[in-house]
Design a protein around this motif. Sequence first.
Motif, PDB file in Angstrom:
ATOM      1  N   GLU A 223       0.816  -1.221   0.000  1.00  0.00           N
ATOM      2  CA  GLU A 223       0.000   0.000   0.000  1.00  0.00           C
ATOM      3  C   GLU A 223       0.851   1.272   0.000  1.00  0.00           C
ATOM      4  O   GLU A 223       0.356   2.364  -0.258  1.00  0.00           O
ATOM      5  N   TYR A 224       2.151   1.114   0.294  1.00  0.00           N
ATOM      6  CA  TYR A 224       3.052   2.264   0.338  1.00  0.00           C
ATOM      7  C   TYR A 224       3.905   2.398  -0.920  1.00  0.00           C
ATOM      8  O   TYR A 224       4.825   3.207  -0.956  1.00  0.00           O
ATOM      9  N   PHE A 225       3.599   1.599  -1.942  1.00  0.00           N
ATOM     10  CA  PHE A 225       4.401   1.615  -3.162  1.00  0.00           C
ATOM     11  C   PHE A 225       3.525   1.888  -4.384  1.00  0.00           C
ATOM     12  O   PHE A 225       2.407   1.390  -4.485  1.00  0.00           O
ATOM     13  N   ALA A 226       4.055   2.709  -5.299  1.00  0.00           N
ATOM     14  CA  ALA A 226       3.392   2.933  -6.583  1.00  0.00           C
ATOM     15  C   ALA A 226       3.816   1.861  -7.580  1.00  0.00           C
ATOM     16  O   ALA A 226       3.075   1.509  -8.488  1.00  0.00           O
ATOM     17  N   SER A 227       5.021   1.355  -7.426  1.00  0.00           N
ATOM     18  CA  SER A 227       5.544   0.221  -8.172  1.00  0.00           C
ATOM     19  C   SER A 227       6.567  -0.439  -7.266  1.00  0.00           C
ATOM     20  O   SER A 227       6.874   0.086  -6.193  1.00  0.00           O
ATOM     21  N   CYS A 228       7.104  -1.555  -7.683  1.00  0.00           N
ATOM     22  CA  CYS A 228       7.972  -2.309  -6.765  1.00  0.00           C
ATOM     23  C   CYS A 228       9.213  -1.507  -6.352  1.00  0.00           C
ATOM     24  O   CYS A 228       9.683  -1.621  -5.230  1.00  0.00           O
ATOM     25  N   GLY A 229       9.717  -0.700  -7.257  1.00  0.00           N
ATOM     26  CA  GLY A 229      10.937   0.050  -6.947  1.00  0.00           C
ATOM     27  C   GLY A 229      10.718   1.473  -6.509  1.00  0.00           C
ATOM     28  O   GLY A 229      11.688   2.194  -6.237  1.00  0.00           O
ATOM     29  N   HIS A 230       9.443   1.904  -6.407  1.00  0.00           N
ATOM     30  CA  HIS A 230       9.181   3.303  -6.098  1.00  0.00           C
ATOM     31  C   HIS A 230       8.010   3.437  -5.118  1.00  0.00           C
ATOM     32  O   HIS A 230       6.899   2.990  -5.407  1.00  0.00           O
ATOM     33  N   MET A 231       8.272   4.052  -3.985  1.00  0.00           N
ATOM     34  CA  MET A 231       7.209   4.295  -3.009  1.00  0.00           C
ATOM     35  C   MET A 231       6.262   5.380  -3.497  1.00  0.00           C
ATOM     36  O   MET A 231       6.648   6.270  -4.255  1.00  0.00           O
ATOM     37  N   ASN A 232       5.027   5.304  -3.034  1.00  0.00           N
ATOM     38  CA  ASN A 232       4.094   6.396  -3.298  1.00  0.00           C
ATOM     39  C   ASN A 232       4.315   7.505  -2.271  1.00  0.00           C
ATOM     40  O   ASN A 232       5.208   7.417  -1.417  1.00  0.00           O
ATOM     41  N   ASP A 233       3.527   8.539  -2.356  1.00  0.00           N
ATOM     42  CA  ASP A 233       3.724   9.705  -1.488  1.00  0.00           C
ATOM     43  C   ASP A 233       3.638   9.336  -0.005  1.00  0.00           C
ATOM     44  O   ASP A 233       4.444   9.797   0.811  1.00  0.00           O
ATOM     45  N   ALA A 234       2.683   8.467   0.338  1.00  0.00           N
ATOM     46  CA  ALA A 234       2.524   8.068   1.743  1.00  0.00           C
ATOM     47  C   ALA A 234       3.762   7.330   2.243  1.00  0.00           C
ATOM     48  O   ALA A 234       4.272   7.597   3.340  1.00  0.00           O
ATOM     49  N   GLY A 235       4.258   6.396   1.435  1.00  0.00           N
ATOM     50  CA  GLY A 235       5.450   5.652   1.825  1.00  0.00           C
ATOM     51  C   GLY A 235       6.678   6.548   1.909  1.00  0.00           C
ATOM     52  O   GLY A 235       7.506   6.412   2.828  1.00  0.00           O
ATOM     53  N   SER A 236       6.796   7.481   0.967  1.00  0.00           N
ATOM     54  CA  SER A 236       7.944   8.384   0.947  1.00  0.00           C
ATOM     55  C   SER A 236       7.976   9.281   2.179  1.00  0.00           C
ATOM     56  O   SER A 236       9.044   9.593   2.711  1.00  0.00           O
ATOM     57  N   LYS A 237       6.806   9.673   2.654  1.00  0.00           N
ATOM     58  CA  LYS A 237       6.752  10.529   3.843  1.00  0.00           C
ATOM     59  C   LYS A 237       7.151   9.757   5.096  1.00  0.00           C
ATOM     60  O   LYS A 237       7.799  10.313   6.002  1.00  0.00           O
ATOM     61  N   ILE A 238       6.780   8.478   5.167  1.00  0.00           N
ATOM     62  CA  ILE A 238       7.223   7.644   6.290  1.00  0.00           C
ATOM     63  C   ILE A 238       8.742   7.503   6.251  1.00  0.00           C
ATOM     64  O   ILE A 238       9.433   7.637   7.271  1.00  0.00           O
ATOM     65  N   PHE A 239       9.266   7.240   5.059  1.00  0.00           N
ATOM     66  CA  PHE A 239      10.704   7.080   4.880  1.00  0.00           C
ATOM     67  C   PHE A 239      11.451   8.372   5.210  1.00  0.00           C
ATOM     68  O   PHE A 239      12.461   8.358   5.927  1.00  0.00           O
ATOM     69  N   THR A 240      10.956   9.496   4.705  1.00  0.00           N
ATOM     70  CA  THR A 240      11.606  10.779   4.942  1.00  0.00           C
ATOM     71  C   THR A 240      11.617  11.124   6.428  1.00  0.00           C
ATOM     72  O   THR A 240      12.615  11.636   6.953  1.00  0.00           O
ATOM     73  N   ALA A 241      10.527  10.823   7.109  1.00  0.00           N
ATOM     74  CA  ALA A 241      10.469  11.074   8.553  1.00  0.00           C
ATOM     75  C   ALA A 241      11.557  10.286   9.279  1.00  0.00           C
ATOM     76  O   ALA A 241      12.187  10.796  10.220  1.00  0.00           O
ATOM     77  N   ARG A 242      11.793   9.063   8.844  1.00  0.00           N
ATOM     78  CA  ARG A 242      12.839   8.238   9.451  1.00  0.00           C
ATOM     79  C   ARG A 242      14.228   8.832   9.197  1.00  0.00           C
ATOM     80  O   ARG A 242      15.082   8.868  10.088  1.00  0.00           O
ATOM     81  N   ILE A 243      14.465   9.283   7.978  1.00  0.00           N
ATOM     82  CA  ILE A 243      15.757   9.897   7.645  1.00  0.00           C
ATOM     83  C   ILE A 243      15.989  11.155   8.480  1.00  0.00           C
ATOM     84  O   ILE A 243      17.076  11.373   9.024  1.00  0.00           O
ATOM     85  N   LEU A 244      14.954  11.971   8.590  1.00  0.00           N
ATOM     86  CA  LEU A 244      15.067  13.187   9.409  1.00  0.00           C
ATOM     87  C   LEU A 244      15.384  12.847  10.854  1.00  0.00           C
ATOM     88  O   LEU A 244      16.242  13.478  11.488  1.00  0.00           O
ATOM     89  N   ASN A 245      14.710  11.843  11.367  1.00  0.00           N
ATOM     90  CA  ASN A 245      14.917  11.450  12.760  1.00  0.00           C
ATOM     91  C   ASN A 245      16.328  10.912  12.985  1.00  0.00           C
ATOM     92  O   ASN A 245      16.994  11.257  13.959  1.00  0.00           O
ATOM     93  N   ASP A 246      16.800  10.092  12.067  1.00  0.00           N
ATOM     94  CA  ASP A 246      18.090   9.423  12.254  1.00  0.00           C
ATOM     95  C   ASP A 246      19.289  10.332  12.033  1.00  0.00           C
ATOM     96  O   ASP A 246      20.325  10.170  12.690  1.00  0.00           O
ATOM     97  N   PHE A 247      19.170  11.305  11.116  1.00  0.00           N
ATOM     98  CA  PHE A 247      20.342  12.094  10.746  1.00  0.00           C
ATOM     99  C   PHE A 247      20.268  13.574  11.128  1.00  0.00           C
ATOM    100  O   PHE A 247      21.313  14.234  11.179  1.00  0.00           O
TER     101      PHE A 247
END
Length: 299
Positions: free
Chosen positions: A266-290
């Motif tokens: 549900e978080y992917f637009a295709s197998c190699g690319h996240m959709n907007d919802a998935g990208s925001k979860i991922f970006t939040a993690r990057i912001l938190n970690d770095f």
Amino acid sequence: MKKFLIYTAKILLLTLLVAVLLDGLYTKLFMSSHNRGKIEQVFNSKAQKFDVVILGSSRANNHFAAPMFEEKGLKTFNYGMSGGHLFEASLMLKLMIERKYEIKNVILEADLNLSNEHQAEGISAKFLPYIHESKIIKDHFSTEKDFNELYYIPFYRYIKYDSRIGFREAFFTAINKKTNALDHLGYYPLQKHKNGNMKNNIVNLNPLPHNKYYEEIKNLCKTNHINFIAVMTPMCENTAGMNYFEKVKKAYPEIHNYENVVIGDEYFASCGHMNDAGSKIFTARILNDFFEKKINEKK
């Protein structure tokens, strides 16, 4: 026979003259472009300051929600290019440094493209209008097999890559027609599609032990005192050959592996690319970690 040779020579001379004139006209148009795409925006820009610059392929362009960085007070732009390879990412950073950009952090999406050192012709063509105006671009292309034709034959590059830098692109540049490439601070959000391909096979993919352009980016950051953050970004669960990411980690231990941070189709637009919802979860993690610690220190 003499008249024929003279006539032929005149035709060739006229053709060369027209090619030189058209080459100059097209180049002048691209030299004035600022809002069509990321490459011309950087090439025709002056010194800028960024807290975060994001580089990579579509897996950077679609995965790092740059506005979320800005919401945290970090001046950011996503220079990821769909279809691009590390060849183009390295050249983009070289141009930024040449233009005296002040960059605190570079985030590089470094995973699948570590398997090759090829240029992505459809993307690299966007640099070619400036090949006579920039020693950096000239030198970057100098080892490519078609360099002599591209550099020395007038208008050849515009004919060869007509779909990218030919008449249509020159015309839209002339009338100052904008694209969406620079919207959302360079981030291109994808939506979930019911027919999105949710299968992938990377079994035969192997990272090169010393990818030339990855090393260039890393060394450019070191030389220019830029904090270098290299990451692998998520793929869907139904991917054959996921041990590729383990191979990358073994060859490049400094690259942070985030391939399993976002799980669920549900978080992917295709197998190699996240959709907007998935990208925001991922970006939040990057912001938190770095960046979270630095953000809190600013408050």
